[in-house]
Design a protein around this motif. Structure first.
Motif, PDB file in Angstrom:
ATOM      1  N   ARG A 210       0.873  -1.179   0.000  1.00  0.00           N
ATOM      2  CA  ARG A 210       0.000   0.000   0.000  1.00  0.00           C
ATOM      3  C   ARG A 210       0.899   1.214   0.000  1.00  0.00           C
ATOM      4  N   ARG A 211       1.037   1.842  -1.123  1.00  0.00           N
ATOM      5  CA  ARG A 211       1.888   3.012  -1.231  1.00  0.00           C
ATOM      6  C   ARG A 211       1.054   4.268  -0.940  1.00  0.00           C
ATOM      7  N   PRO A 212       1.697   5.273  -0.349  1.00  0.00           N
ATOM      8  CA  PRO A 212       0.950   6.513  -0.091  1.00  0.00           C
ATOM      9  C   PRO A 212       0.583   7.178  -1.414  1.00  0.00           C
ATOM     10  N   ASN A 213      -0.518   7.906  -1.385  1.00  0.00           N
ATOM     11  CA  ASN A 213      -0.889   8.638  -2.596  1.00  0.00           C
ATOM     12  C   ASN A 213      -0.365  10.062  -2.514  1.00  0.00           C
ATOM     13  N   SER A 214      -0.500  10.778  -3.586  1.00  0.00           N
ATOM     14  CA  SER A 214       0.048  12.133  -3.631  1.00  0.00           C
ATOM     15  C   SER A 214      -0.782  13.128  -2.821  1.00  0.00           C
ATOM     16  N   MET A 215      -1.907  12.693  -2.286  1.00  0.00           N
ATOM     17  CA  MET A 215      -2.761  13.582  -1.505  1.00  0.00           C
ATOM     18  C   MET A 215      -2.357  13.621  -0.036  1.00  0.00           C
ATOM     19  N   ASN A 216      -1.428  12.766   0.374  1.00  0.00           N
ATOM     20  CA  ASN A 216      -1.019  12.734   1.794  1.00  0.00           C
ATOM     21  C   ASN A 216      -0.071  13.853   2.115  1.00  0.00           C
TER      22      ASN A 216
END
Length: 142
Positions: free
Chosen positions: A136-142
């Motif tokens: 589960r990779r972080p998204n660019s919205m974090n």
């Protein structure tokens, strides 16, 4: 776990969408816990996953530990120990500020971990990626 089972009925009795969102988050949390449990059975360095926080001095940079000790003051003079923590105002803050480098305008860094810990962490990340467990990779919205 924080999100398991059904949401409290009174919380979402007027919004079925919120109840469905709760169920989705609870499912995601159960899956996350499953992956964590599965990986701890195949990790390279079990103490990274099971060590009590008392082992943090083995992981943190000696310069950071020294600065934190200066901020805290001698044992027994930390927050909650009366006014003793105020006996040397600014000393610890100066030690912490001395660790920070401005790499470019608005970008700061400091040495936080010992190199051996960083090497173990990188090896764990590579091992996890090769484990076949879902990532589960972080998204660019974090």
């Amino acid at each position: 776990a924080v999100l398991q089972g059904s949401p409290p009925a009174a919380l979402f009795d007027t919004d079925a969408g919120m109840a469905a969102a709760w169920q989705g988050k609870a499912h995601g949390n159960r899956e996350r816990e499953r992956v964590i449990t599965a990986y701890t059975q195949q990790c390279l360095t079990p103490p990274l996953f099971h060590a009590p926080t008392a082992r943090f001095p083995d992981l943190l940079s000696p310069t950071l530990l020294a600065a934190l000790a200066a901020l805290r003051g001698p044992i027994g003079t930390g927050p909650g120990d009366g006014d003793a923590a105020q006996s040397a105002p600014g000393d610890g803050g100066a030690a912490l500020r001395g660790l920070v480098r401005e790499e470019m305008p608005g970008v700061y860094s400091f040495e936080m971990f010992q190199e051996h810990f960083c090497e173990k962490m990188i090896a764990e990340l590579e091992n996890f990626e090769e484990s076949g467990l879902p990532l589960r990779r972080p998204n660019s919205m974090n």
